[in-house]
Design a protein around this motif. Structure first.
Motif, PDB file in Angstrom:
ATOM      1  N   GLY A   4      19.187  35.085-119.378  1.00 23.52           N
ATOM      2  CA  GLY A   4      20.412  35.467-120.070  1.00 23.52           C
ATOM      3  C   GLY A   4      20.277  35.447-121.578  1.00 23.52           C
ATOM      4  O   GLY A   4      21.223  35.757-122.291  1.00 23.52           O
ATOM      5  N   GLN A   5      19.106  35.072-122.092  1.00 25.07           N
ATOM      6  CA  GLN A   5      18.875  35.037-123.532  1.00 25.07           C
ATOM      7  C   GLN A   5      18.536  36.435-124.038  1.00 25.07           C
ATOM      8  O   GLN A   5      17.812  37.179-123.387  1.00 25.07           O
ATOM      9  CB  GLN A   5      17.721  34.091-123.866  1.00 25.07           C
ATOM     10  N   ALA A   6      19.039  36.785-125.205  1.00 26.11           N
ATOM     11  CA  ALA A   6      18.738  38.082-125.805  1.00 26.11           C
ATOM     12  C   ALA A   6      17.382  37.995-126.502  1.00 26.11           C
ATOM     13  O   ALA A   6      17.284  37.504-127.613  1.00 26.11           O
ATOM     14  CB  ALA A   6      19.830  38.488-126.781  1.00 26.11           C
ATOM     15  N   THR A   7      16.331  38.427-125.807  1.00 28.40           N
ATOM     16  CA  THR A   7      14.976  38.302-126.345  1.00 28.40           C
ATOM     17  C   THR A   7      14.354  39.654-126.660  1.00 28.40           C
ATOM     18  O   THR A   7      13.203  39.712-127.045  1.00 28.40           O
ATOM     19  CB  THR A   7      14.065  37.572-125.346  1.00 28.40           C
ATOM     20  N   ARG A   8      15.083  40.734-126.451  1.00 22.42           N
ATOM     21  CA  ARG A   8      14.584  42.056-126.810  1.00 22.42           C
ATOM     22  C   ARG A   8      15.755  42.887-127.307  1.00 22.42           C
ATOM     23  O   ARG A   8      16.901  42.512-127.140  1.00 22.42           O
ATOM     24  CB  ARG A   8      13.882  42.718-125.629  1.00 22.42           C
ATOM     25  N   PHE A   9      15.445  43.995-127.899  1.00 20.73           N
ATOM     26  CA  PHE A   9      16.468  44.841-128.499  1.00 20.73           C
ATOM     27  C   PHE A   9      16.669  46.076-127.635  1.00 20.73           C
ATOM     28  O   PHE A   9      15.732  46.573-127.020  1.00 20.73           O
ATOM     29  CB  PHE A   9      16.055  45.223-129.924  1.00 20.73           C
ATOM     30  N   ARG A  10      17.910  46.576-127.610  1.00 25.11           N
ATOM     31  CA  ARG A  10      18.233  47.737-126.786  1.00 25.11           C
ATOM     32  C   ARG A  10      19.250  48.605-127.506  1.00 25.11           C
ATOM     33  O   ARG A  10      20.222  48.111-128.068  1.00 25.11           O
ATOM     34  CB  ARG A  10      18.817  47.294-125.442  1.00 25.11           C
ATOM     35  N   THR A  11      19.017  49.908-127.467  1.00 21.06           N
ATOM     36  CA  THR A  11      19.992  50.892-127.917  1.00 21.06           C
ATOM     37  C   THR A  11      20.297  51.779-126.726  1.00 21.06           C
ATOM     38  O   THR A  11      19.384  52.310-126.083  1.00 21.06           O
ATOM     39  CB  THR A  11      19.439  51.734-129.090  1.00 21.06           C
ATOM     40  N   ALA A  12      21.575  51.913-126.399  1.00 25.54           N
ATOM     41  CA  ALA A  12      22.013  52.738-125.269  1.00 25.54           C
ATOM     42  C   ALA A  12      22.555  54.056-125.814  1.00 25.54           C
ATOM     43  O   ALA A  12      23.382  54.067-126.721  1.00 25.54           O
ATOM     44  CB  ALA A  12      23.084  52.027-124.468  1.00 25.54           C
ATOM     45  N   ILE A  13      22.062  55.148-125.251  1.00 24.70           N
ATOM     46  CA  ILE A  13      22.485  56.497-125.662  1.00 24.70           C
ATOM     47  C   ILE A  13      23.018  57.222-124.444  1.00 24.70           C
ATOM     48  O   ILE A  13      22.306  57.337-123.433  1.00 24.70           O
ATOM     49  CB  ILE A  13      21.294  57.261-126.269  1.00 24.70           C
ATOM     50  N   ASP A  14      24.257  57.675-124.505  1.00 28.35           N
ATOM     51  CA  ASP A  14      24.860  58.433-123.413  1.00 28.35           C
ATOM     52  C   ASP A  14      24.604  59.911-123.622  1.00 28.35           C
ATOM     53  O   ASP A  14      24.908  60.460-124.681  1.00 28.35           O
ATOM     54  CB  ASP A  14      26.361  58.170-123.322  1.00 28.35           C
ATOM     55  N   LEU A  15      24.040  60.552-122.603  1.00 26.08           N
ATOM     56  CA  LEU A  15      23.718  61.969-122.648  1.00 26.08           C
ATOM     57  C   LEU A  15      24.542  62.720-121.614  1.00 26.08           C
ATOM     58  O   LEU A  15      24.710  62.252-120.490  1.00 26.08           O
ATOM     59  CB  LEU A  15      22.236  62.186-122.329  1.00 26.08           C
ATOM     60  N   MET A  16      25.074  63.863-121.999  1.00 24.09           N
ATOM     61  CA  MET A  16      25.690  64.777-121.044  1.00 24.09           C
ATOM     62  C   MET A  16      24.630  65.837-120.750  1.00 24.09           C
ATOM     63  O   MET A  16      24.234  66.586-121.646  1.00 24.09           O
ATOM     64  CB  MET A  16      26.957  65.412-121.604  1.00 24.09           C
ATOM     65  N   VAL A  17      24.137  65.837-119.509  1.00 25.27           N
ATOM     66  CA  VAL A  17      23.051  66.718-119.110  1.00 25.27           C
ATOM     67  C   VAL A  17      23.621  67.772-118.179  1.00 25.27           C
ATOM     68  O   VAL A  17      24.099  67.454-117.087  1.00 25.27           O
ATOM     69  CB  VAL A  17      21.920  65.920-118.415  1.00 25.27           C
ATOM     70  N   HIS A  18      23.576  69.028-118.594  1.00 22.09           N
ATOM     71  CA  HIS A  18      24.042  70.133-117.773  1.00 22.09           C
ATOM     72  C   HIS A  18      22.813  70.753-117.106  1.00 22.09           C
ATOM     73  O   HIS A  18      21.822  71.037-117.781  1.00 22.09           O
ATOM     74  CB  HIS A  18      24.768  71.177-118.622  1.00 22.09           C
ATOM     75  N   PHE A  19      22.882  70.941-115.779  1.00 23.77           N
ATOM     76  CA  PHE A  19      21.704  71.427-115.075  1.00 23.77           C
ATOM     77  C   PHE A  19      22.084  72.395-113.954  1.00 23.77           C
ATOM     78  O   PHE A  19      23.210  72.418-113.491  1.00 23.77           O
ATOM     79  CB  PHE A  19      20.886  70.263-114.531  1.00 23.77           C
ATOM     80  N   THR A  20      21.113  73.167-113.556  1.00 26.06           N
ATOM     81  CA  THR A  20      21.292  74.139-112.490  1.00 26.06           C
ATOM     82  C   THR A  20      19.972  74.301-111.757  1.00 26.06           C
ATOM     83  O   THR A  20      18.926  73.870-112.231  1.00 26.06           O
ATOM     84  CB  THR A  20      21.763  75.494-113.046  1.00 26.06           C
ATOM     85  N   LEU A  21      20.010  74.954-110.612  1.00 20.18           N
ATOM     86  CA  LEU A  21      18.807  75.199-109.837  1.00 20.18           C
ATOM     87  C   LEU A  21      18.134  76.456-110.320  1.00 20.18           C
ATOM     88  O   LEU A  21      18.756  77.427-110.654  1.00 20.18           O
ATOM     89  CB  LEU A  21      19.162  75.335-108.365  1.00 20.18           C
TER      90      LEU A  21
ATOM     91  N   VAL B 118      24.966  57.832-114.667  1.00 21.54           N
ATOM     92  CA  VAL B 118      26.227  57.100-114.692  1.00 21.54           C
ATOM     93  C   VAL B 118      27.287  57.830-113.873  1.00 21.54           C
ATOM     94  O   VAL B 118      28.064  57.204-113.157  1.00 21.54           O
ATOM     95  CB  VAL B 118      26.706  56.892-116.150  1.00 21.54           C
ATOM     96  N   SER B 119      27.315  59.158-113.980  1.00 19.30           N
ATOM     97  CA  SER B 119      28.312  59.927-113.219  1.00 19.30           C
ATOM     98  C   SER B 119      27.876  61.378-113.147  1.00 19.30           C
ATOM     99  O   SER B 119      26.948  61.810-113.821  1.00 19.30           O
ATOM    100  CB  SER B 119      29.686  59.844-113.888  1.00 19.30           C
ATOM    101  N   GLY B 120      28.600  62.120-112.326  1.00 18.03           N
ATOM    102  CA  GLY B 120      28.409  63.563-112.263  1.00 18.03           C
ATOM    103  C   GLY B 120      27.409  63.992-111.220  1.00 18.03           C
ATOM    104  O   GLY B 120      26.822  63.190-110.508  1.00 18.03           O
ATOM    105  N   GLY B 121      27.254  65.292-111.168  1.00 18.64           N
ATOM    106  CA  GLY B 121      26.276  65.844-110.260  1.00 18.64           C
ATOM    107  C   GLY B 121      26.817  66.856-109.289  1.00 18.64           C
ATOM    108  O   GLY B 121      26.104  67.758-108.902  1.00 18.64           O
ATOM    109  N   ARG B 122      28.082  66.764-108.918  1.00 17.55           N
ATOM    110  CA  ARG B 122      28.617  67.710-107.954  1.00 17.55           C
ATOM    111  C   ARG B 122      29.998  68.198-108.391  1.00 17.55           C
ATOM    112  O   ARG B 122      30.944  67.429-108.407  1.00 17.55           O
ATOM    113  CB  ARG B 122      28.707  67.081-106.581  1.00 17.55           C
TER     114      ARG B 122
ATOM    115  N   ALA C 297      26.026  65.972-115.728  1.00 17.36           N
ATOM    116  CA  ALA C 297      25.820  64.585-115.305  1.00 17.36           C
ATOM    117  C   ALA C 297      25.733  63.737-116.566  1.00 17.36           C
ATOM    118  O   ALA C 297      25.158  64.161-117.565  1.00 17.36           O
ATOM    119  CB  ALA C 297      24.544  64.451-114.484  1.00 17.36           C
ATOM    120  N   ARG C 298      26.326  62.567-116.517  1.00 15.60           N
ATOM    121  CA  ARG C 298      26.190  61.617-117.630  1.00 15.60           C
ATOM    122  C   ARG C 298      24.999  60.714-117.294  1.00 15.60           C
ATOM    123  O   ARG C 298      24.951  60.114-116.228  1.00 15.60           O
ATOM    124  CB  ARG C 298      27.439  60.780-117.811  1.00 15.60           C
TER     125      ARG C 298
END
Length: 129
Positions: A112-129, A44-48, A61-62
């Motif tokens: 456009g019909q809701a025929t399946r279920f979804r849960t969205a989870i936002d993660l803050m991922v901190h990373f390095t080389l 979604v965002s981040g990285g630099r 990064a999100r």
């Protein structure tokens, strides 16, 4: 690709490897006709982040992890396993993962019909080389 691109690739590979034992895991979108349950990851965002010395490290990064399932209960169960697996985790290029938020959303099909279920989870991922 450069250093930043290699780091982001390592983060994506490490996160995919961490989640794949839970369910099939895809970046951006699942292939058409994928059997549920599955996980779709989207940066979604981040990285630099920059300092006066150049790129800083570690960098956040999100990443949104969308869990898709056939029933509300099975989707929530997989979402809970995902949260338990990643929360506070450190692996490979990832120095820390923090769960930021969670929400339940319908997963519309092509009509456009809701025929399946979804849960969205936002993660803050901190990373390095």
């Amino acid at each position: 690709q450069g250093e930043a691109g290699r780091e982001e690739g390592l983060m994506e590979e490490a996160l995919t490897a961490l989640l794949r034992p839970l369910a099939p895991t895809h970046w951006s979108m699942a292939p058409q006709g994928s059997a549920r349950p599955f996980i779709v990851l989207t940066r979604v965002s981040g990285g630099r982040d920059y300092t006066l010395d150049g790129l800083s490290s570690p960098r956040p990064a999100r990443v949104q992890a969308d869990v898709y399932g056939d029933t509300a209960l099975s989707t929530k169960a997989l979402a809970r396993r995902l949260v338990a697996e990643v929360s506070g985790r450190r692996v490979g290029a990832i120095t820390a993962i923090f769960v930021d938020s969670e929400r339940d959303l319908p997963g519309p099909d092509a009509t456009g019909q809701a025929t399946r279920f979804r849960t969205a989870i936002d993660l803050m991922v901190h990373f390095t080389l």
